[in-house]
Design an enzyme around this catalytic site. Structure first.
Site, PDB file in Angstrom:
ATOM      1  CG  HIS A   1      -2.103  -0.831   1.155  1.00  0.00           C
ATOM      2  ND1 HIS A   1      -3.059  -0.671   0.168  1.00  0.00           N
ATOM      3  CD2 HIS A   1      -2.528  -1.867   1.935  1.00  0.00           C
ATOM      4  CE1 HIS A   1      -4.023  -1.563   0.352  1.00  0.00           C
ATOM      5  NE2 HIS A   1      -3.728  -2.301   1.416  1.00  0.00           N
TER       6      HIS A   1
ATOM      7  CB  CYS B   1      -1.743   4.192  -4.601  1.00  0.00           C
ATOM      8  SG  CYS B   1      -2.815   2.923  -5.294  1.00  0.00           S
TER       9      CYS B   1
END
Length: 313
Positions: free
Chosen positions: A90, A136
């Site tokens: 993440h 991301c």
């Protein structure tokens, strides 16, 4: 005889097992990349440090452990060496006005663009470090690097906003700030929206430099000179990297960007420049039935954009 440099790597895969933020392909990403580093790029397996949050793993990918591994790698580096850091997991943004970026270790002890910049600044002259971030909001992880392929780059025939009916599940590799704050507040019991306050309470001197240093000192860390940092990021700032496969097919799950890079390397046995590799990975993702919109980016100086990925001979 000219000295042949060492090749050193740190590979981190975070699936966040037994949490609400569970991913499924990150371990597969770094295991597959390890094989490619050894078999294609002639890395010595003893010079590859692998951190995964699998039960029984000897070293878990916490913020402290990842930074220790990166610093060990840099400490060993000499002129002519090739360094590689691969992160699959993440990512997130920090702050509303100034958007600093971070990768999220298992324990949520953020590794921010400031921490990465400090590590890159330590690379000896004549050595290179390549960072591939399959997460991301990772385009700014090496502060001040020039955009070679990014949001301002519009490839021909780029598919925009296509809708996919996929048989496989996809999950964004992004945790919103609001969700992070809820998680941190549950740990600290401090009622504040300031991420830094929570990080300092939880991690103290092991928290990111971003939260521990005054702005003046942070500015000194952010080198304005061209250097040997090369960043391949999984998507543009307005997009999300995808984790493909889900629990129903975990052995074949993967991070879309890592998978695209590995697909290009499998199809093309000869040397590829960093720029060629990223452009070809964009083509792979454009044709991946599981991905709606994800355009990898490249940040580095002009010379490194044309340099061969991981200096393959």
């Amino acid at each position: 005889m000219e000295k042949v440099g060492k090749k050193l790597a740190v590979l981190v895969g975070c699936n966040y097992e037994n949490t609400h933020y569970r991913l499924h392909g990150c371990h597969n990403d770094v295991l597959a990349m390890r094989d490619v580093l050894v078999n294609r790029f002639r890395f010595d397996s003893q010079h590859i440090e692998l951190l995964m949050d699998k039960p029984g793993s000897p070293v878990m990918p916490t913020g402290v452990n990842i930074k220790k591994a990166l610093n060990r790698m840099v400490d060993q580096a000499e002129t002519g060496d090739v360094l590689y850091f691969h992160f699959s997991g993440h990512g997130t943004l920090i702050g509303k006005k100034k958007q600093d970026e971070a990768i999220i270790p298992l324990d949520f002890n953020y590794i921010t663009n400031v921490d990465i910049r400090k590590i890159v600044n330590r690379i000896p002259e004549g050595a290179t470090i390549t960072i591939l971030s399959d997460s991301c909001h990772s385009g700014g992880l090496i502060d001040k690097e020039k955009e070679q392929i990014g949001p301002s780059h519009k490839p021909k025939n780029q598919a925009e906003g296509k809708t996919i009916q996929s048989s496989q599940s996809c999950k964004p590799k992004f945790i919103p700030q609001e969700t992070v704050l809820e998680h941190l507040t549950s740990l600290t019991n401090i009622k504040t929206s300031d991420i830094g306050t929570h990080m300092l309470q939880l991690f103290g001197n092991e928290a990111s430099l971003l939260f521990r240093f005054p702005q003046m000192e942070l500015d000194l860390l952010k080198s304005l000179k061209q250097d040997e940092g090369i960043l391949l990021s999984g998507c543009q700032a307005n997009e999300e990297c995808q984790d493909v496969g889900g629990s129903e097919n975990e052995n074949k799950a993967y991070g879309a960007f890592s998978h695209a890079i590995l697909t290009v390397l499998k199809k093309h046995s000869g040397p590829l420049s960093n720029k060629e590799l990223v452009m070809m990975s964009r083509d792979v993702l454009k044709n991946d039935e599981h991905i709606e919109t994800q355009h990898p980016c490249l940040y580095c100086n002009d010379e490194n954009a044309e340099a061969v990925f991981l200096c393959q001979g």
